[in-house]
Design an enzyme around this catalytic site. Structure first.
Site, PDB file in Angstrom:
ATOM      1  N   ASP A 167       0.703  -1.187  -0.301  1.00 21.86           N
ATOM      2  CA  ASP A 167       0.050  -0.015   0.053  1.00 21.86           C
ATOM      3  C   ASP A 167       0.768   1.482  -0.128  1.00 21.86           C
ATOM      4  OD1 ASP A 167      -2.087   1.076   0.200  1.00 21.86           O
ATOM      5  OD2 ASP A 167      -3.253   1.282   1.725  1.00 21.86           O
ATOM      6  N   TYR A 168       0.105   2.147  -0.158  1.00 21.91           N
ATOM      7  CA  TYR A 168       0.964   3.703  -0.443  1.00 21.91           C
ATOM      8  C   TYR A 168       1.925   4.081   0.311  1.00 21.91           C
ATOM      9  CZ  TYR A 168       1.261   8.421  -1.895  1.00 21.91           C
ATOM     10  OH  TYR A 168       1.808   9.282  -2.647  1.00 21.91           O
TER      11      TYR A 168
END
Length: 739
Positions: free
Chosen positions: A284-285
């Site tokens: 994820d980011y």
């Protein structure tokens, strides 16, 4: 689940051909180019609405990204869309880099691209898997036509704490419902041919147990037994992968002390080892970079090493893999075999998508124009919207409203609003397609009916003279539509709430207009189960309308005026009070279970019952439906047998009713304590006005199993309760003995 497409499958011969092509590429790649294939960055070219065409002057960020693509330092871009620029950007990789490896284009297409469908939690209220597959398919068609290959959806986190802002992105609190929606959405996104321009690679997220963050606070730690993890939080991921998903997103949270983006047990041992997953894991980011903030990695280099060795194959946004992999391999801290493995997974997925043969899929502007916001997609959005609406109450049969002869007051911050109808994660929405509540109601009314719209208050603050104006309009109306709830900024990532009630300004507005004595119909906009209090709780009718997307106004009007009866059922519990959180129906009994007659020394809070105000599975139609006692085809069942549970539904009203008959069980005595109820099956039936229908649902003995202390499915003889009911808090059970 009728009508679902088969999950895409890659023929063995094609898979072998892909592998040969990929291994030949890997053999030619430098370590920098290998690191580049694992590097995922923002798309600065197609993010702007006008895109970038040949001859445009590139800004600084675009110039750097272009240079990186040409040098083989980027393997994928995310959150850019647009057919017009797809070929231009892809050419940098295919025609101008040394190896010509195509870029993978990804995007957050969560519940639609330009045409926006109900938020996932709202759509889960439909309990309709065919609908979910069709909306995912439509989103894939629009996304694919805009040059996207991968979507970061579905979110399959089981979410039992309504304080958590990301409840809105999933299918709610129940494991079975999450499993089924995970399958439906995965199949819808991916279609039956991954190489087709209209297919998007599904990415179930967030692996794993992100939805169980302590106190419902986003990004917080998760601490649970392996038994709970495998019983509740892992099954939806397994369901999505079994349906064909070829990518998985790792989560932000730590799990039992090990951040999930650095958790080898999760990302390698379970995902690849136990489950045989053949795709790739994307962080994820910046989640791999956040291993440093977790206190798990010493610095960026250490974070890259830990994430890669744990099983993260593609680094989102941080750039750590690109920066550190060459030196990590040179120093011997990361084996080249692990890098090659990650590259192989990414390239094999690109091959499965057909990108080596058709890197320019999604670059046809004519196709994009034809499918985006098409009449078919808007009709589907309207259908999905009305099927997602849940009627919580309808005292005195105030609904449906007549279309003629009434003075209607539409009061509240969401009456004329168009900005908030789409909900969170509507990244690429087309605001020109927005149909507000006011638009929808006006379009449905007859000529001799009137509609007056007053805002009354902002979402979280009063406005000068707002209540006074609202009371004036309410006093002159025959019925009040009260459009209240949450904004999309209150129900999303990083939007956890300690109080899941209606903001004070709106509560004051509700009390004032209710004091006029006119009938009040609440149109609740929300992305979670909520605490309802005061005049909102006491309104004559309440419709949960979530964030319904582009066709919000038409969808709500369809139900308000009876063109379509409400059919939705709650996928989450609405507690009496915020302080009950987390509250979910499938809780354990405890040694001192709550009883209505016991005031003390039982498991409950002092102020409220140990129950939901509106339970999981609840939802009304325009006619009341009664249930007969449950009957079983046999009082006992063998380990390899099955019984059938039956009930007769009777509709004494004037409207046909759509009823969701829910089959729950309880294992009365087990070696591992079991929930007080657990959903095992459901069936939707239409009960005609004035008629009766018998519903029979099979219950195989295998559905009576649970994970035992050894983490294996366990089937123990004994007594079970079996319900066929309208919610998780209604009905009387029949008894079944497993012999």
């Amino acid at each position: 689940m009728a009508g679902m497409m088969m999950a895409p499958r890659i023929a063995a011969a094609q898979a072998q051909a892909n592998l040969s092509r990929v291994d030949a590429l890997i053999a030619r790649m430098t370590i920098e180019e290998k690191a580049g294939q694992l590097n995922l960055m923002n798309d600065p070219f197609r993010w702007r609405p006008e895109g970038v065409n040949p001859g445009d002057a590139l800004d600084t960020d675009q110039s750097q990204t272009a240079a990186d693509i040409r040098a083989g330092r980027i393997g994928a871009l995310f959150n850019g869309v647009g057919a017009a620029s797809t070929r231009y950007v892809q050419d940098m990789a295919v025609r101008e880099s040394r190896l010509g490896i195509p870029l993978l284009f990804a995007a957050d297409i969560i519940h639609g691209l330009k045409t926006t469908f109900p938020v996932p939690l709202g759509e889960a209220a439909s309990w309709d898997m065919d609908l979910a597959e069709r909306t995912a398919r439509a989103a894939a068609v629009e996304g694919g036509a805009a040059g996207v290959h991968q979507t970061y959806a579905p979110m399959v986190d089981v979410a039992r704490d309504q304080r958590w802002g990301r409840v809105v992105e999933g299918a709610g609190e129940d494991v079975l419902l999450n499993n089924m929606f995970a399958v439906a959405r995965t199949k819808g996104f991916q279609g039956d041919d991954l190489t087709a321009w209209s297919s998007l690679l599904a990415t179930p997220k967030h692996f794993a147990a992100y939805g169980a963050a302590e106190a419902g606070m986003d990004y917080n730690s998760t601490d649970m037994s392996e038994l709970a993890l495998r019983s509740i939080y892992l099954p939806p991921f397994k369901a999505s992968l079994d349906a064909g998903a070829l990518s998985v997103m790792s989560a932000f949270n730590d799990l039992n002390g090990v951040p999930t983006s650095g958790n080898k047990w999760l990302l390698t041992d379970i995902l690849h080892g136990e489950w045989g997953f053949a795709g790739f894991v994307v962080s994820d980011y910046t989640s791999e970079q956040e291993l440093v903030a977790h206190g798990y990695a010493a610095d960026g280099r250490d974070a890259a090493r830990l994430a890669l060795m744990a099983g993260v194959d593609m680094s989102m946004k941080s750039g750590l893999f690109l920066k550190h992999i060459p030196e990590l391999v040179q120093s011997g801290d990361v084996p080249i075999e692990r890098v090659d493995q990650a590259v192989r997974r990414v390239l094999m997925t690109k091959a499965a998508l057909g990108l080596f043969d058709d890197p320019y899929r999604g670059s046809d502007v004519r196709t994009e124009r034809r499918v985006t916001g098409s009449p078919e997609h808007l009709a589907l959005a309207r259908e999905a919207g009305r099927k997602s609406i849940v009627m919580l109450k309808n005292d005195g049969g105030v609904l449906p409203l007549p279309k003629t002869g009434k003075r209607i007051a539409l009061i509240g911050p969401f009456g004329a609003d168009k900005a908030d109808i789409f909900g969170p994660w509507s990244v690429f929405k087309d605001t020109r397609l927005a149909v507000s509540l006011e638009d929808g109601v006006r379009a449905a009314l007859g000529e001799d009916a009137t509609l007056t719209v007053v805002k009354g208050s902002d979402v979280e603050a009063p406005i000068a003279g707002g209540i006074e104006a609202a009371v004036t309009v309410a006093s002159e109306a025959d019925v009040i539509l009260l459009a209240v709830g949450e904004s999309s900024e209150m129900s999303a990532e990083s939007k956890s709430r300690i109080d899941i009630g209606i903001p004070a300004a709106q509560l004051a507005l509700a009390e004032a207009v209710a004091a006029t004595g006119k009938p009040v119909v609440v149109l609740l906009r929300n992305g979670r189960g909520m605490e309802l209090s005061g005049a909102i709780r006491d309104a004559q009718a309440i419709l949960v309308t979530w964030f319904l997307g582009s066709e919000t106004g038409h969808a709500v009007a369809d139900v308000l005026f009876g063109d379509h009866a409400p059919v939705g059922r709650l996928p989450v519990s609405f507690p009496y009070a915020s302080g009950q959180s987390p509250f979910y129906y499938a809780h354990k009994s405890t040694g001192r279970p709550s009883r209505p007659t016991d005031r003390e020394f039982t498991s409950k809070f002092r102020e409220v019952p140990h129950a939901a105000l509106y339970p999981f599975g609840h939802g009304l139609s325009y006619s009341p439906v009664s249930y007969s006692p449950v009957s079983l085809s046999s009082p006992s069942v063998t380990r390899d047998g099955s019984v059938t549970a039956s009930v007769t539904l009777t509709n004494d009203g004037r409207h046909d009713a759509s009823e969701v008959v829910q089959l729950y069980i309880r294992d009365r005595v087990a070696s591992i304590t079991q929930p007080v109820r657990l959903l095992k099956a459901f069936e939707r039936v239409t009960v005609p006005a004035g008629g009766s229908v018998q519903v029979s649902i099979p219950l195989p003995a295998s559905d009576l199993s649970f994970l035992g202390a050894d983490l294996r499915p366990t089937l123990e003889p004994g007594l079970f309760d079996v319900w066929l009911a309208s919610s998780a808090q209604t009905g009387e059970p029949a008894q079944l003995t497993l012999v």
